[in-house]
Design a protein around this motif. Sequence first.
Motif, mmCIF file in Angstrom:
data_model
loop_
_atom_site.group_PDB
_atom_site.id
_atom_site.type_symbol
_atom_site.label_atom_id
_atom_site.label_comp_id
_atom_site.label_asym_id
_atom_site.label_seq_id
_atom_site.Cartn_x
_atom_site.Cartn_y
_atom_site.Cartn_z
ATOM 1 N N GLU A 60 0.833 -1.226 -0.027
ATOM 2 C CA GLU A 60 0.015 0.044 -0.078
ATOM 3 C C GLU A 60 0.905 1.254 0.064
ATOM 4 N N LEU A 61 1.855 1.064 0.538
ATOM 5 C CA LEU A 61 2.881 2.432 0.582
ATOM 6 C C LEU A 61 3.399 2.521 -0.670
ATOM 7 N N PHE A 62 4.024 1.550 -1.398
ATOM 8 C CA PHE A 62 4.355 1.618 -2.567
ATOM 9 C C PHE A 62 3.256 2.290 -3.716
ATOM 10 N N SER A 63 2.131 2.161 -3.507
ATOM 11 C CA SER A 63 0.799 2.504 -4.485
ATOM 12 C C SER A 63 0.601 4.136 -4.087
ATOM 13 N N VAL A 64 0.822 4.504 -2.770
ATOM 14 C CA VAL A 64 0.434 5.878 -2.294
ATOM 15 C C VAL A 64 1.652 6.643 -2.843
ATOM 16 N N ALA A 65 2.811 6.034 -2.698
ATOM 17 C CA ALA A 65 3.865 6.903 -3.209
ATOM 18 C C ALA A 65 3.942 7.141 -4.786
ATOM 19 N N ALA A 66 3.380 5.941 -5.671
ATOM 20 C CA ALA A 66 3.120 6.188 -6.956
ATOM 21 C C ALA A 66 2.171 7.302 -7.165
ATOM 22 N N VAL A 67 1.106 7.279 -6.472
ATOM 23 C CA VAL A 67 0.036 8.270 -6.757
ATOM 24 C C VAL A 67 0.610 9.810 -6.364
ATOM 25 N N LEU A 68 1.536 9.942 -5.190
ATOM 26 C CA LEU A 68 2.186 11.299 -5.254
ATOM 27 C C LEU A 68 3.023 11.770 -6.158
ATOM 28 N N ARG A 69 3.877 10.622 -6.740
ATOM 29 C CA ARG A 69 4.827 10.874 -7.677
ATOM 30 C C ARG A 69 4.127 11.354 -9.220
ATOM 31 N N SER A 70 2.988 10.794 -9.574
ATOM 32 C CA SER A 70 2.186 10.862 -10.510
ATOM 33 C C SER A 70 1.254 12.218 -10.669
ATOM 34 N N GLU A 71 1.081 12.783 -9.500
ATOM 35 C CA GLU A 71 0.336 13.949 -9.292
ATOM 36 C C GLU A 71 1.137 15.069 -8.470
ATOM 37 N N PRO A 72 1.684 16.056 -9.218
ATOM 38 C CA PRO A 72 2.543 17.036 -8.970
ATOM 39 C C PRO A 72 1.823 18.082 -7.669
ATOM 40 N N ALA A 73 0.539 18.229 -8.078
ATOM 41 C CA ALA A 73 -0.269 19.243 -7.385
ATOM 42 C C ALA A 73 -0.608 18.828 -6.021
ATOM 43 N N LEU A 74 -0.986 17.412 -6.103
ATOM 44 C CA LEU A 74 -1.266 16.832 -4.841
ATOM 45 C C LEU A 74 -0.042 16.772 -3.826
ATOM 46 N N ARG A 75 0.858 16.581 -4.559
ATOM 47 C CA ARG A 75 2.491 16.415 -3.683
ATOM 48 C C ARG A 75 2.775 17.702 -3.195
ATOM 49 N N ARG A 76 2.433 18.822 -3.825
ATOM 50 C CA ARG A 76 2.790 20.205 -3.466
ATOM 51 C C ARG A 76 2.037 20.487 -2.278
ATOM 52 N N VAL A 77 0.538 20.273 -2.318
ATOM 53 C CA VAL A 77 -0.564 20.420 -1.331
ATOM 54 C C VAL A 77 0.060 19.639 0.077
ATOM 55 N N ALA A 78 0.248 18.309 -0.264
ATOM 56 C CA ALA A 78 0.549 17.505 0.724
ATOM 57 C C ALA A 78 1.779 18.132 1.661
ATOM 58 N N THR A 79 2.760 18.588 1.220
ATOM 59 C CA THR A 79 4.087 18.960 1.720
ATOM 60 C C THR A 79 3.922 20.559 2.001
ATOM 61 N N GLN A 113 4.307 15.951 8.587
ATOM 62 C CA GLN A 113 5.597 16.575 8.942
ATOM 63 C C GLN A 113 6.180 17.580 8.020
ATOM 64 N N ARG A 114 7.245 18.006 8.419
ATOM 65 C CA ARG A 114 8.256 19.102 7.631
ATOM 66 C C ARG A 114 9.070 18.216 6.855
ATOM 67 N N TRP A 115 9.017 18.650 5.455
ATOM 68 C CA TRP A 115 9.976 17.907 4.410
ATOM 69 C C TRP A 115 11.225 18.807 3.776
ATOM 70 N N THR A 116 12.326 18.349 3.802
ATOM 71 C CA THR A 116 13.439 19.085 3.097
ATOM 72 C C THR A 116 13.283 19.342 1.782
ATOM 73 N N ALA A 117 12.660 18.478 1.031
ATOM 74 C CA ALA A 117 12.278 18.727 -0.277
ATOM 75 C C ALA A 117 10.808 17.969 -0.675
ATOM 76 N N THR A 118 10.099 18.451 -1.495
ATOM 77 C CA THR A 118 8.808 17.960 -1.869
ATOM 78 C C THR A 118 8.874 16.454 -2.157
ATOM 79 N N ARG A 119 9.755 16.322 -3.002
ATOM 80 C CA ARG A 119 9.778 14.665 -3.527
ATOM 81 C C ARG A 119 9.864 13.782 -2.432
ATOM 82 N N ASP A 120 10.404 14.425 -1.314
ATOM 83 C CA ASP A 120 10.862 13.279 -0.162
ATOM 84 C C ASP A 120 9.729 12.576 0.287
#
Length: 269
Positions: A34-53, A88-95
């Motif tokens: 499941e964590l692999f799946s969530v990570a894949a979604v975050l990588r494929s959706e830059p807007a979601l990744r930005r909001v989440a971090t 959490q706080r993240w050093t880089a968005t992709r982290d």
Amino acid sequence: MTVRSGFRGASAEALATLSTSVESAADAGTTGTELFSVAAVLRSEPALRRVATDVSLPAEAKAGLVDSIFSGKVSASTLALVKTAVGQRWTATRDLADVLEHLGVVSTVRSTGGDAGRLADELFTFAGAVRGNPDLRDALSDSARSKQDKADLVRGLLDGKALPSTVALAVEALSGSHRTVDAALTAYQKVAADVQGKAAAVVRVARPLTPADSDRLAAALSRQYGKDIHVNVVVEPALIGGIRVEIGDDIIDGTVVSRLDDAARKLAG
């Protein structure tokens, strides 16, 4: 359990916080998938990744977003972990995605129980097969082939011959955070060794070692490094004789070829 990683600053602190939740997960295999799946979604959706971090947004709002997207699609424990992650706080968005992938690897290794050593060996063997077979390497790196096609190829090679966890990690290596499949498999081997409280060593020899020789070498390296060593042996006849040991950034080269090269340089100098 402490698993080393390449994360720094706030992302390293976030990983430390999240690692406790992963260790307490009831079904490590499911959590990893499941964590692999969530990570894949975050990588494929830059807007979601930005909001989440986004540190300017309340953690509760980000947790609500995660709930709306993943609720019912992953287990309650995985959902809770991802909610904690976006707070959490993240050093880089992709982290964020990279840490979730890393924790997925840790969970997958943990799901093997006492077979973590076998898992590390199988990953090492498959990585060697990829490096040694140009056609396979090209097939797995071909951007024209779909991820599903590549995953089917990997499963066809490994299903029934390797642990299910090995197959899962080999498939994840196709699309995770690492630049190549080989790099991903190498990183996963290190995680497998870390989960066992060991360091991984690559030992290159001209002729195969006997089990007794391999055990003695592992014991000697363990004494030198102050922790158990998981030994992966690579036979390279071109070395002529001797042994080359690689542990992290350390290289101990006692091969005949190395000594001949040293002698040649001294004569030339």
